[in-house]
Design a protein around this motif. Structure first.
Motif, PDB file in Angstrom:
ATOM      1  N   HIS A   1      -2.693   2.736   8.527  1.00  9.96           N
ATOM      2  CA  HIS A   1      -1.349   2.607   9.082  1.00  9.96           C
ATOM      3  C   HIS A   1      -0.862   3.966   9.536  1.00  9.96           C
ATOM      4  O   HIS A   1      -1.145   4.973   8.899  1.00  9.96           O
ATOM      5  CB  HIS A   1      -0.359   2.086   8.029  1.00  9.96           C
ATOM      6  CG  HIS A   1      -0.656   0.691   7.579  1.00  9.96           C
ATOM      7  ND1 HIS A   1      -0.418  -0.407   8.363  1.00  9.96           N
ATOM      8  CD2 HIS A   1      -1.176   0.219   6.426  1.00  9.96           C
ATOM      9  CE1 HIS A   1      -0.778  -1.495   7.704  1.00  9.96           C
ATOM     10  NE2 HIS A   1      -1.241  -1.151   6.527  1.00  9.96           N
TER      11      HIS A   1
ATOM     12  N   GLN B   1      -5.157   6.128   3.849  1.00  6.04           N
ATOM     13  CA  GLN B   1      -4.921   4.798   4.424  1.00  6.04           C
ATOM     14  C   GLN B   1      -3.695   4.816   5.326  1.00  6.04           C
ATOM     15  O   GLN B   1      -3.687   4.214   6.383  1.00  6.04           O
ATOM     16  CB  GLN B   1      -4.714   3.778   3.315  1.00  6.04           C
ATOM     17  CG  GLN B   1      -4.392   2.390   3.856  1.00  6.04           C
ATOM     18  CD  GLN B   1      -5.299   1.343   3.295  1.00  6.04           C
ATOM     19  OE1 GLN B   1      -5.647   1.384   2.120  1.00  6.04           O
ATOM     20  NE2 GLN B   1      -5.700   0.410   4.106  1.00  6.04           N
TER      21      GLN B   1
ATOM     22  N   CYS C   1       1.700  -5.205   3.217  1.00  2.00           N
ATOM     23  CA  CYS C   1       0.579  -5.306   4.127  1.00  2.00           C
ATOM     24  C   CYS C   1      -0.236  -6.558   3.884  1.00  2.00           C
ATOM     25  O   CYS C   1      -0.717  -6.784   2.784  1.00  2.00           O
ATOM     26  CB  CYS C   1      -0.303  -4.075   3.993  1.00  2.00           C
ATOM     27  SG  CYS C   1      -1.693  -4.141   5.099  1.00  2.00           S
TER      28      CYS C   1
ATOM     29  N   GLU D   1       0.847  -1.179   0.000  1.00  2.97           N
ATOM     30  CA  GLU D   1       0.000   0.000   0.000  1.00  2.97           C
ATOM     31  C   GLU D   1       0.889   1.238   0.000  1.00  2.97           C
ATOM     32  O   GLU D   1       2.015   1.196   0.500  1.00  2.97           O
ATOM     33  CB  GLU D   1      -0.882  -0.011   1.255  1.00  2.97           C
ATOM     34  CG  GLU D   1      -1.890  -1.146   1.236  1.00  2.97           C
ATOM     35  CD  GLU D   1      -2.445  -1.443   2.629  1.00  2.97           C
ATOM     36  OE1 GLU D   1      -2.204  -0.664   3.559  1.00  2.97           O
ATOM     37  OE2 GLU D   1      -3.106  -2.478   2.753  1.00  2.97           O
TER      38      GLU D   1
ATOM     39  N   HIS E   1      -8.504  -0.930   7.546  1.00  2.87           N
ATOM     40  CA  HIS E   1      -7.507  -0.529   8.531  1.00  2.87           C
ATOM     41  C   HIS E   1      -6.729   0.665   8.008  1.00  2.87           C
ATOM     42  O   HIS E   1      -6.847   1.032   6.838  1.00  2.87           O
ATOM     43  CB  HIS E   1      -6.537  -1.687   8.818  1.00  2.87           C
ATOM     44  CG  HIS E   1      -5.740  -2.088   7.605  1.00  2.87           C
ATOM     45  ND1 HIS E   1      -6.245  -2.899   6.626  1.00  2.87           N
ATOM     46  CD2 HIS E   1      -4.489  -1.759   7.210  1.00  2.87           C
ATOM     47  CE1 HIS E   1      -5.335  -3.061   5.677  1.00  2.87           C
ATOM     48  NE2 HIS E   1      -4.252  -2.371   5.996  1.00  2.87           N
TER      49      HIS E   1
HETATM   50 ZN    ZN Z   1      -2.386  -2.088   5.203  1.00  4.54          ZN
END
Ligand code: ZN
Ligand code: ZN
Ligand code: ZN
Length: 137
Positions: free
Chosen positions: A88, A125, A80, A66, A86
Motif C-alpha cells: 500500500h 508492506q 485490507c 495491516e 501487495h
Molecule cells: Zn493490504
C-alpha cells in the motif's frame, strides 16, 4: 425481564466490536486507534479508547488490518481485504491509501540479495508517500 444493571451485558462487547468495525470500514483512509475510537463514538458514545486498541490488535492477528506506518507520530492502520501479495501507498498527510498489486520491491530485493541481505517485505508492506492532492497543496 433481563437487566444489565450492575452486571456485564454479554452483548455489549460484541456491539462495541461491530461499531468499531463499521467505523474502520467507513473511515476510508489509514486510521490511528484514536481516530477509530472517535469515529465509533458516533454510534457508541461510551466506547472506550482501550477497546479500540484491543480491536485493532485482534484485527491484526486476524489479518483484517495491516500496519500502515505512522502519521504525526501515531501508528496508523489500514483495513485490507486484498488477496495475494501487495503493498500500500499511504499518504503521510491525509492517510489516503492506494493498493499496489504484486510486489513493489522486486528491484530492491535483488539489490539487497546482491549484498547478502534479505528484505523483510512485511515491514515495507505500506510505503509512506504523499497523495496527489496533498502534494499539490
Ligand atoms: Zn493490504
Ligand atoms: Zn494525502
Ligand atoms: Zn512485496
Amino acid at each position: 425481564m433481563r437487566t444489565t444493571l450492575g452486571g456485564v451485558d454479554p452483548g455489549r462487547n460484541r456491539r462495541n466490536r461491530e461499531a468499531l468495525l463499521e467505523a474502520g470500514r467507513s473511515i476510508g483512509h489509514a486510521f490511528s486507534a484514536r481516530e477509530l475510537h472517535a469515529a465509533a463514538r458516533h454510534d457508541r458514545p461510551r466506547i472506550g479508547l482501550t477497546t479500540a486498541y484491543r480491536a485493532i490488535e485482534r484485527w491484526r492477528d486476524e489479518g483484517l488490518v495491516e500496519d500502515a506506518g505512522t502519521r504525526a507520530g501515531e501508528a496508523v492502520f489500514v483495513m485490507c481485504g486484498a488477496d495475494g501479495h501487495h503493498h500500500h501507498l499511504v499518504c503521510v498527510d491525509c492517510g489516503a491509501v492506494s493498493t499496489l498489486e504484486g510486489c513493489a520491491l522486486v528491484s530492491l530485493r535483488r539489490a539487497a540479495e546482491s549484498v547478502g541481505f534479505e528484505i523483510s517485505d512485511r515491514a515495507l508492506q505500506s510505503l509512506p508517500g504523499r497523495c496527489a492532492r496533498c502534494a499539490a497543496a
